[in-house]
Each structure stands twice: as structure tokens, then as C-alpha cells.
Design a protein around this motif. Structure first.
Motif, mmCIF file in Angstrom:
data_model
loop_
_atom_site.group_PDB
_atom_site.id
_atom_site.type_symbol
_atom_site.label_atom_id
_atom_site.label_comp_id
_atom_site.label_asym_id
_atom_site.label_seq_id
_atom_site.Cartn_x
_atom_site.Cartn_y
_atom_site.Cartn_z
ATOM 1 N N GLY A 1 0.748 -1.101 0.022
ATOM 2 C CA GLY A 1 -0.257 0.005 -0.067
ATOM 3 C C GLY A 1 0.758 1.211 0.068
ATOM 4 N N PHE A 2 2.140 1.145 0.132
ATOM 5 C CA PHE A 2 2.945 2.412 0.160
ATOM 6 C C PHE A 2 2.951 3.244 -1.200
ATOM 7 N N ARG A 3 3.075 4.266 -1.350
ATOM 8 C CA ARG A 3 3.305 5.308 -2.459
ATOM 9 C C ARG A 3 4.783 5.505 -2.627
ATOM 10 N N ILE A 4 5.068 5.586 -3.915
ATOM 11 C CA ILE A 4 6.629 5.564 -4.275
ATOM 12 C C ILE A 4 6.929 7.065 -4.866
ATOM 13 N N SER A 5 8.116 7.547 -4.349
ATOM 14 C CA SER A 5 8.669 8.837 -4.890
ATOM 15 C C SER A 5 10.098 8.503 -5.506
ATOM 16 N N ALA A 6 10.377 8.932 -6.710
ATOM 17 C CA ALA A 6 11.751 9.137 -7.013
ATOM 18 C C ALA A 6 12.543 10.365 -6.857
ATOM 19 N N ASP A 7 13.260 10.245 -5.940
ATOM 20 C CA ASP A 7 13.999 11.664 -5.358
ATOM 21 C C ASP A 7 14.960 11.918 -5.912
ATOM 22 N N GLY A 8 15.595 12.987 -5.937
ATOM 23 C CA GLY A 8 16.934 13.458 -6.316
ATOM 24 C C GLY A 8 17.182 13.396 -7.836
ATOM 25 N N VAL A 9 15.956 13.478 -8.852
ATOM 26 C CA VAL A 9 16.144 13.358 -10.245
ATOM 27 C C VAL A 9 16.658 14.657 -10.670
ATOM 28 N N GLY A 10 17.360 14.490 -11.659
ATOM 29 C CA GLY A 10 17.955 15.910 -12.384
ATOM 30 C C GLY A 10 19.654 16.112 -11.955
ATOM 31 N N ASP A 11 19.555 15.689 -10.343
ATOM 32 C CA ASP A 11 21.228 15.962 -9.964
ATOM 33 C C ASP A 11 21.463 14.464 -9.260
ATOM 34 N N GLY A 12 21.000 13.510 -9.637
ATOM 35 C CA GLY A 12 21.256 12.097 -9.175
ATOM 36 C C GLY A 12 21.619 11.338 -10.403
ATOM 37 N N ASP A 13 21.709 9.939 -10.127
ATOM 38 C CA ASP A 13 22.074 9.219 -11.272
ATOM 39 C C ASP A 13 21.174 8.193 -11.530
ATOM 40 N N VAL A 14 19.732 8.412 -11.376
ATOM 41 C CA VAL A 14 18.505 7.477 -11.749
ATOM 42 C C VAL A 14 18.686 7.212 -13.322
ATOM 43 N N PRO A 15 18.815 6.190 -13.922
ATOM 44 C CA PRO A 15 18.693 6.044 -15.311
ATOM 45 C C PRO A 15 17.057 6.333 -15.717
ATOM 46 N N LEU A 16 17.017 7.047 -16.988
ATOM 47 C CA LEU A 16 15.808 7.325 -17.524
ATOM 48 C C LEU A 16 14.757 6.111 -17.552
ATOM 49 N N ARG A 17 15.345 4.913 -17.940
ATOM 50 C CA ARG A 17 14.706 3.777 -18.429
ATOM 51 C C ARG A 17 14.092 3.212 -17.007
ATOM 52 N N LEU A 18 14.863 3.514 -15.969
ATOM 53 C CA LEU A 18 14.628 2.729 -14.710
ATOM 54 C C LEU A 18 13.540 3.621 -13.887
ATOM 55 N N LEU A 19 13.724 4.932 -14.239
ATOM 56 C CA LEU A 19 12.705 5.743 -13.624
ATOM 57 C C LEU A 19 11.364 5.648 -14.163
ATOM 58 N N THR A 20 11.136 4.960 -15.459
ATOM 59 C CA THR A 20 9.870 4.932 -16.080
ATOM 60 C C THR A 20 9.508 3.358 -15.557
ATOM 61 N N ASP A 21 10.441 2.379 -15.506
ATOM 62 C CA ASP A 21 9.957 1.193 -14.873
ATOM 63 C C ASP A 21 9.558 1.523 -13.581
ATOM 64 N N LEU A 22 10.112 2.386 -12.655
ATOM 65 C CA LEU A 22 9.573 2.476 -11.035
ATOM 66 C C LEU A 22 8.169 2.955 -11.422
ATOM 67 N N SER A 23 7.708 3.686 -12.190
ATOM 68 C CA SER A 23 6.715 4.487 -12.469
ATOM 69 C C SER A 23 6.269 5.128 -11.202
ATOM 70 N N PRO A 24 6.800 5.802 -10.526
ATOM 71 C CA PRO A 24 6.557 6.396 -9.291
ATOM 72 C C PRO A 24 5.185 7.431 -9.242
ATOM 73 N N GLU A 25 4.771 7.467 -8.145
ATOM 74 C CA GLU A 25 3.518 8.410 -7.979
ATOM 75 C C GLU A 25 4.031 9.957 -7.837
ATOM 76 N N LEU A 26 5.314 10.049 -7.495
ATOM 77 C CA LEU A 26 5.898 11.288 -7.448
ATOM 78 C C LEU A 26 7.356 11.560 -8.010
ATOM 79 N N VAL A 27 7.716 12.381 -8.626
ATOM 80 C CA VAL A 27 9.092 12.660 -9.030
ATOM 81 C C VAL A 27 9.416 14.024 -8.562
ATOM 82 N N LYS A 28 10.651 14.003 -7.727
ATOM 83 C CA LYS A 28 11.283 15.131 -7.181
ATOM 84 C C LYS A 28 12.519 15.564 -7.876
#
Length: 540
Positions: free
Chosen positions: A127-154
Motif C-alpha cells: 500500500g505504500f506510495r513511491i517517489s523518485a527523489d534526487g532526479v536531475g541531480d542524481g544518477d537515476v537512469p531514465l529507463r529505470l525511472l519509467t519502470d519504477l512508475s512512481p507516484e511522485l518525481v522530485k
């Protein structure tokens, strides 16, 4: 002997809704007074998981009803396969897992992606919600970001200096069904830039710094006129979501009363079942009036609060403000002030919207639209059309952009008089409006020039509506010229490129005799002459 937990404190930073100006959630930040616990937690998943539990319990001790954000390193999730201890703590505290968002924090380098995605699946199942943090200044791959499909992108505030990147991320978020937040906002100009780029949420020193006590009030700069043009279809309900006060469906009236009397800002309580689906809505004023009546407390305090509630009014997270108004309009007038529950694809409550927020935003959008209307035709100007062009480009939609004007309009004014010329312009505008289908947008960009944005289908009907009419001004016959560029997905990058494609077509149409129409496809050479004949023509 002192434990490291004795020197660990937590601070709360509000996540601010840029539309309503309210606090949408609280992020809980670890603040060790000695040692570098966070660096150790990055290397030790068990320690990081324990920090998440301690952060949540620190928030519970403050008795805040706001949704919470808890930070966890990506490597921790991949290593532990989830956060079972946090889930147990949430249940023990009587909170609901979907009131807690897990902010996945970089680094992602060397983190097994499959293990991370499997852990996120576990969190979502709980039931937890997911946020991808540190986007733009971090090292999250774009493909992984879409696979995570977060409810929030920071996003990091440094990206505000690159507004195209923020707008692109907003487009991606819309496709993923996520909200977009900007972290580290420190100045009013950054706040304005975040709004203009499409961010819905923000955090930073400008609104409120991290503090030991959850902030009761935050500062949100007044919105500058014209920031964030609102589509004619209406702003998304996501922009107006406020935290919901939730209690289990079996809660007693006494429990609801305790919540309302202890939280004066709460306008109502939603009773939800075990899956988080709203089953009853308890309105603050009506409930407290009943409870304060003679024998009210004695009669109802120990009874289920559901007996004093109403069927909930709900909308999906993809609804527009206008759709919410339709929901509010159904039923008795005594419920117009009720909160409307916003539910996700599973029917779980993710927040509420208030009628006052919607009415204010829609009124502001209408004022902005009115300010941009041409006083002669009452049609919107070029900004409204070009803004919609950019939205269609961002959404990957094919469209046709057409330019229309009156041939030799200066001679019309000189020969028939400006009053007859004005009446002709109004008549052309009315005809375009009548010919416009639901997806067509008509703009008057000044003088005798009109812009028309439409789907590629149905262009023939639109052209016939304006070119087959025997136009005249003051008894003098008049013809029109039409130029159209059809833009497929990816053929143009923005409205400027689309407009530039129209320029040579306009010249080609004006060179033809009689009512004329030329059409081209963006990126393809040449154009078609669909109406008009070769011959000398004087540009207007």
C-alpha cells in the motif's frame, strides 16, 4: 552507555501544493547530532531500514495527520527486498500505508535494478506510495525511472535553469500518472519558474525550513498573472489535492469528534475500508452540530460514525476541475461544501479537493482568458493557440495548424470603410467558431489574421465552411486565403517551428487567384494547392 539513537533527531519539511498553497505532506529528515549516521546508513541497509522506522515513529509522536515522506536509499530496498519493519510500524500506529510515501534516494549506480523493482512491487502491494527523489541531480537512469512508475518525481531546483528539461519531465510524469515536485526552492523567482514549467508541488527554504515541529503555516508567493496557462478542458484535479483525514470504516463517532476538535483545519473525515476505499463521508459542521445537540454525545459517541455520514463523492485522479463540479452539482444543496474524495485506479483515497479551491482557480483562468481575447471577435489571441500547440506536441498528438486571412484587406477598408471591414472580420470569426469541432481551437491574432488548430481529420469541412461562402464587405466581393501545415508526432519541436512552417505556405496561398488553400506536411518538401488558381495577387 549511550546509543547512537540518543543523538538522533528528526526535522519536518513541508511538501507544498503550489496551486492551493497548502501543505500536502511532510518529509521526515534525519538530523544526527554526532557522527555521520546517514553515510553509515548508505553502506548498511539494515541501519537505513531502521532509520526509516524511527523517522516514521518520530512523526507519529507529533500526532500529525498529514501524509508522510520517508527517505530510503535505493540500495537498501534492493538489498532488503522491501521494508517489512516500516510496514509493521505503520500498522501498529494505526496509520494507513498509502498515507506514507517512500522517497527512493540515490545513488542508483551498482544497485541491482531487478531487485529494486521487485522491492518496489512489494511496497506497492503493501500500500505504500513511491517517489523518485534526487532526479536531475542524481544518477537515476531514465529507463529505470519509467519502470519504477512512481507516484511522485522530485526534481532538484538546479534544473529550473533548464525549463525545457522540467517541462519534458512534466510530460513524462503525465504519461506515468505521477506528480512533479521541485526540491530546494529558495527564491520567489524559482517558485515562479517551477510553476511555469508545470511543477505541482515544491519544497524548500522559501516555504518553510526543516523544523523540529511540523509547520502549521507556510509562505507561498502570490502567483504572477499568466503563469501556467490552463487548458480549456480544465485544470487537472491533481493540482488541487489536499491531504485527507482518514479513519477506518468502523470508527466511532467519538473518535471522529476527537479528530475534528483537535484539528480545526480539517473540514471533514472520510471513513475507508481495509483497502482504503472511501465508504462514508463525514462533514465537519453537520457532524459537530449533531453531536453538540441535546443528548447528541450520549446518543452517538459510542456508535459507528458511519451512521452520521453520507455516501462519499469521488473522482479519479485523472479528472478535471470541471468534472469535479459536475459531481458536486449532483445531489442536495446542503452538500455543496463537502470535500470530494480523489481516488486512484484501485479506488483508494489519495486525498480530497475542496470546492473553494476549484472555483477560485477556474475563475482565475477565465479572467486570464478574457484578458487575452480580441476585443473585436472575442476570440483568444495567439498565446492560447500556441500554448495548446505545445501541449499537443508534448503529448505526441498529430495536429493541423492553419492560418486564414482576408485577401486585399487594406483595399476592403479603403473602399468599404473600416466599419464594414470590422463586420467582415466578426463574421469570419463567427463562421470559424461554428465550424470548429470539439478538438478545434480558433484564435484571432490581430487585423484580418486567424489561427486555427485542429485534428488532421475534418480539414475539408473546415475549409469549405470559410472558403465556399460568398464573402462581401460594403457590397464589394471578398475572398479568403488558407494555409495549413499538418504536423505528425515528432515532426516539430515547439509552436515556433510549426509557425515557421506556415510562413512560406501563407505566401504561396496569397499568390493564388480567388479563394485559396495550400497544404503541406511538416518535414516533407513542397505543398499541395487544394483551392485557387495561378495568377498575380497583391498581398494584403
Amino acid at each position: 552507555m549511550h546509543s547512537w539513537t540518543d543523538t538522533l533527531r528528526f526535522a519536518f519539511q513541508p511538501v507544498v501544493n503550489l496551486t492551493t498553497g497548502g501543505v500536502a505532506a511532510l518529509e521526515i529528515l534525519a538530523r544526527p547530532e554526532a557522527g555521520d549516521i546517514l553515510a553509515e546508513a548508505r553502506r548498511d541497509p539494515e541501519l537505513d531500514g531502521r532509520l526509516a522506522v524511527l523517522a516514521f515513529r518520530a512523526a507519529v509522536r507529533k500526532e500529525t495527520l498529514l501524509p508522510l515522506h520517508v527517505n530510503v536509499f535505493a540500495g537498501t530496498l534492493a538489498d532488503l527486498g522491501g521494508l517489512s519493519a516500516l510496514h509493521d510500524a505503520v500498522r501498529e500506529a494505526g496509520r494507513l500505508p498509502w498515507e506514507v510515501t517512500v522517497d527512493i534516494v540515490p545513488p542508483y549506480t551498482h544497485v541491482p535494478q531487478r531487485a529494486l523493482l521487485e522491492a518496489v512491487t512489494v511496497l506497492r502491494r503493501q500500500g505504500f506510495r513511491i517517489s523518485a527523489d534526487g532526479v536531475g541531480d542524481g544518477d537515476v537512469p531514465l529507463r529505470l525511472l519509467t519502470d519504477l512508475s512512481p507516484e511522485l518525481v522530485k526534481l532538484d531546483a538546479s534544473l529550473l535553469a533548464r525549463p525545457a528539461a522540467v517541462r519534458a519531465m512534466r510530460t513524462l510524469c503525465d504519461e506515468l500518472g505521477a506528480l512533479l515536485a521541485v526540491e530546494g526552492v529558495e527564491t520567489e523567482s524559482q517558485c515562479t519558474a517551477a510553476l511555469a514549467a508545470g511543477a505541482q508541488l515544491a519544497q524548500g527554504e522559501l516555504f518553510a525550513p526543516p523544523a523540529r515541529l511540523p509547520a502549521a503555516d507556510v509562505y507561498v508567493p502570490p502567483r504572477s498573472p499568466g503563469v501556467v496557462p490552463v487548458p480549456r478542458s480544465g485544470p487537472s484535479v491533481r493540482q488541487f489535492v489536499r491531504p485527507a483525514a482518514l479513519l477506518p470504516a468502523h470508527a466511532s463517532a467519538g473518535q471522529v469528534r476527537a479528530l475534528l476538535t483537535g484539528s480545526p483545519d480539517v473540514s471533514g473525515v472520510l471513513l475507508v475500508d481495509a483497502a482504503g476505499v472511501p465508504v462514508r463521508s463525514v462533514h465537519r459542521s453537520r457532524f459537530l452540530l449533531t453531536m453538540s445537540g441535546r443528548y447528541g454525545h450520549a446518543l452517538y459517541a459510542d456508535r459507528p460514525a458511519a451512521k452520521l455520514g453520507d455516501p462519499p463523492r469521488t473522482v479519479g485522479v485523472d479528472a478535471t476541475a470541471w468534472e469535479v463540479l459536475d459531481v458536486v452539482a449532483v445531489g442536495g444543496r446542503d452538500r455543496t461544501s463537502d470535500d470530494v474524495a480523489v481516488v486512484d485506479g484501485r479506488g483508494r483515497c489519495v486525498g480530497v479537493v475542496r470546492l473553494a479551491d476549484l472555483v477560485r482557480a477556474l475563475a482565475e483562468s477565465r479572467v486570464e482568458e478574457a484578458a487575452g481575447l480580441n476585443p473585436l471577435t472575442r476570440l483568444p489571441g495567439s498565446d492560447a493557440i500556441t500554448g495548446e500547440v505545445d501541449r499537443r506536441i508534448a503529448g505526441g498528438r498529430a495536429f493541423a495548424l492553419s492560418w486564414l486571412d482576408v485577401d486585399h484587406f487594406k483595399q476592403v477598408n479603403d473602399g468599404a470603410g473600416f466599419a464594414a471591414g470590422d463586420e467582415l472580420i466578426r463574421a469570419v470569426g463567427r463562421t470559424l467558431e461554428l465550424a470548429a469541432s470539439g478538438a478545434t481551437r480558433v484564435g484571432h491574432i490581430g487585423g484580418d489574421d486567424f489561427l486555427v488548430l485542429s485534428d488532421p481529420d475534418g480539414l475539408g469541412e473546415l475549409a469549405s465552411a470559410v472558403l465556399d461562402v460568398p464573402w462581401a464587405a460594403g457590397g464589394l466581393p471578398v475572398t479568403l486565403s488558407l494555409a495549413t501545415v499538418v504536423c505528425g508526432p515528432g515532426s516539430v519541436h515547439d509552436h515556433r517551428q510549426a509557425a515557421a512552417s506556415l510562413a512560406p505556405l501563407k505566401k504561396a496561398a496569397k499568390a493564388l487567384r480567388g479563394a485559396s488553400w495550400v497544404l503541406a506536411r511538416a518535414g516533407a518538401p513542397g505543398h499541395e494547392v487544394l483551392r485557387g488558381s495561378e495568377g498575380a495577387s497583391v498581398a494584403s
